[in-house]
Write a protein that holds these residues in place. Sequence first.
Motif, PDB file in Angstrom:
ATOM      1  N   LEU A  72      -6.703   1.455  -3.983  1.00 24.39           N
ATOM      2  CA  LEU A  72      -7.779   0.801  -3.789  1.00 24.39           C
ATOM      3  C   LEU A  72      -7.867  -0.111  -2.888  1.00 24.39           C
ATOM      4  CD1 LEU A  72     -11.011   0.756  -4.933  1.00 24.39           C
ATOM      5  CD2 LEU A  72     -10.314  -0.940  -6.631  1.00 24.39           C
ATOM      6  N   ILE A  73      -6.667  -0.827  -2.409  1.00 22.51           N
ATOM      7  CA  ILE A  73      -6.719  -1.984  -1.425  1.00 22.51           C
ATOM      8  C   ILE A  73      -5.965  -1.689  -0.393  1.00 22.51           C
ATOM      9  CG2 ILE A  73      -6.703  -3.664  -3.420  1.00 22.51           C
ATOM     10  CD1 ILE A  73      -3.685  -4.102  -2.773  1.00 22.51           C
ATOM     11  N   LYS A  74      -5.773  -0.121  -0.102  1.00 25.59           N
ATOM     12  CA  LYS A  74      -4.921   0.279   1.258  1.00 25.59           C
ATOM     13  C   LYS A  74      -5.509  -0.047   2.344  1.00 25.59           C
ATOM     14  CE  LYS A  74      -4.259   4.424  -0.292  1.00 25.59           C
ATOM     15  NZ  LYS A  74      -3.921   5.978  -0.423  1.00 25.59           N
ATOM     16  N   TYR A 133       0.653  -3.425   0.907  1.00 21.19           N
ATOM     17  CA  TYR A 133      -0.764  -3.549   1.480  1.00 21.19           C
ATOM     18  C   TYR A 133      -1.294  -5.033   1.273  1.00 21.19           C
ATOM     19  CZ  TYR A 133      -1.011   1.382   0.837  1.00 21.19           C
ATOM     20  OH  TYR A 133      -0.747   2.688   0.876  1.00 21.19           O
ATOM     21  N   LEU A 134      -1.047  -5.731   0.436  1.00 19.27           N
ATOM     22  CA  LEU A 134      -1.071  -7.492   0.411  1.00 19.27           C
ATOM     23  C   LEU A 134      -0.613  -7.989   1.669  1.00 19.27           C
ATOM     24  CD1 LEU A 134      -1.077  -8.521  -3.261  1.00 19.27           C
ATOM     25  CD2 LEU A 134      -3.117  -8.021  -1.768  1.00 19.27           C
ATOM     26  N   SER A 135       0.741  -7.667   1.680  1.00 17.11           N
ATOM     27  CA  SER A 135       1.610  -8.115   2.936  1.00 17.11           C
ATOM     28  C   SER A 135       0.987  -7.951   4.142  1.00 17.11           C
ATOM     29  CB  SER A 135       3.064  -8.170   2.952  1.00 17.11           C
ATOM     30  OG  SER A 135       3.498  -6.691   2.663  1.00 17.11           O
ATOM     31  N   ALA A 136       0.405  -6.703   4.539  1.00 13.13           N
ATOM     32  CA  ALA A 136      -0.164  -6.225   5.564  1.00 13.13           C
ATOM     33  C   ALA A 136      -1.500  -6.699   6.046  1.00 13.13           C
ATOM     34  CB  ALA A 136      -0.114  -4.658   5.601  1.00 13.13           C
ATOM     35  N   LEU A 137      -2.280  -6.822   4.911  1.00 20.36           N
ATOM     36  CA  LEU A 137      -3.667  -7.075   5.141  1.00 20.36           C
ATOM     37  C   LEU A 137      -4.192  -8.418   4.829  1.00 20.36           C
ATOM     38  CD1 LEU A 137      -5.136  -3.812   3.714  1.00 20.36           C
ATOM     39  CD2 LEU A 137      -4.768  -4.250   5.907  1.00 20.36           C
TER      40      LEU A 137
END
Length: 519
Positions: free
Chosen positions: A237-239, A280-284
């Motif tokens: 969902l967060i990708k 994904y959190l660390s990328a976005l």
Amino acid sequence: MADDGSASNRRDPIKSSVGHVAGQRRRQQAVTVAKERRELLVRAKRLCRVGTSGDVEDALVENEMMIDEEQPILEAQAIKSVEELKSAVQYQGKGAMQKRVTALRELRRILSKSEFPPVEAALSAGAIPLLVQCLSFGSPDEQLLESAWCLTNIAAGKPEETKALLPALPLLIAHLGEKSSAPVAEQCAWAIGNVAGEGEDLRNVLLSQGALPSLARMIFPDKGSTVRTAAWALSNLIKGPESKAAAQLVKVDGILDAILRHLKKTDEETATEIAWIIVYLSALSDIATSMLLKGGILHLLIERLANSYSLQLLIPVLRSVGNFVAVDPKAILTILIREQNTEESIIGVLAKCLRSEHRVLKKEAAWVLSNIAAGSIEQKRMIHSTEVMPLLLRLLSTSPFDIRKEVAYVLGNLCVESAEGDRKPGIIQEHLVSIVRGGCLPGFIELVRSPDIEAARLGLQFIELVLRGMPNGEGPKLVEGEDGIDAMERFQFHENEELRVMANSLVDKYFGEDYGIDE
């Protein structure tokens, strides 16, 4: 400040066109990672053959797998099963509930028998409205579970088949709540994960309907199977590529504590799904990155790297470490100093990955090292003095192209000071000499001959360091001895102006009319 993942990318100070693009590498990783997950045998969408209830009967489906030649039989069975479900839904007499459950179970078994279930036939027969009706509140758990299971496998199909679930999404999301039994909530999360894995448009629909907070709360308890499924659905969902879902997830109270707890204590399968959320959190999300770093996530990630041999886990853990290093070089320097000369130091675990037989693992480890090597002089010295150096030099000459390119970034970054502005970076001559003496020059000249523009630029930049920085003016002879002049002259009329100017300038400056006169 907007939470847009715009932290500076420190990966490559010898290449200004990357060094000044904010967050480019991290964002690129988030956008392309779904394709790479297929290499790891981790599907963006997953067919459900053994249900979340764990019944022994569910496992019998494994023994009923049908070969492709029997597909027409399956399609006929699916159509018949939907007709029986339609009749069961309309029936209001004695035993109506059991009649519906029996019809649902038969449809579910048909949708679970093959690697390519007869989804199109079931949809054409009108399965979706019936399944939505069977998801209504007040229905018994067995009926809800079978309905959600059917929808899960329909959502694992082709894009247009996944989109057919749109009418069912509100009820699937509603059943994620605490009032639902754990098996029903988990099966609904699985269906939602398949829908989210289809693409950005459907992810936006799920976000607008409130799927994210409900999924996030499902990973709070220590319930292994439920946590794994919910975490997998959340990562879908967060990708991205947009950062709004990651930013929304960070705002859920307690979510980061739950992520850290599961990364530290859970089994490898659950930790793998949690690690993809971290990727994904660390990328976005810069806010999430900062909060996770304060929570000590780097140490937990390095522990996982040191103690695991699971490729499925190591890849997202490595990717996360690389993202964090790109954002906060000071954090990684602290880890480097505290844990140097130990088996669980970050350099030690990266060396373990470089020795691996897995191509993706080597490439990821080299990328992380390139981010560390782009940092302070202390970080460069620590890498240069460790066991990774002979590994890197060997990989530069023996590995597939994509790994060689990542390794070249590490070696190149070790030879230069951190860049400031647009000036040429200063050379760390001690490192340059030892790396060239280690036999790396042919590998860089081979990159110059590559049709890949980025690799060719990297090779030319390293040749410039050799020509400018080797002591006693020996750089030109070394480059000539490896046919470097010929490699550069291929750019004399190249269509890429930057490479053409760079190569021609080096040839003119170091191999002009006066070259060799003294001899």
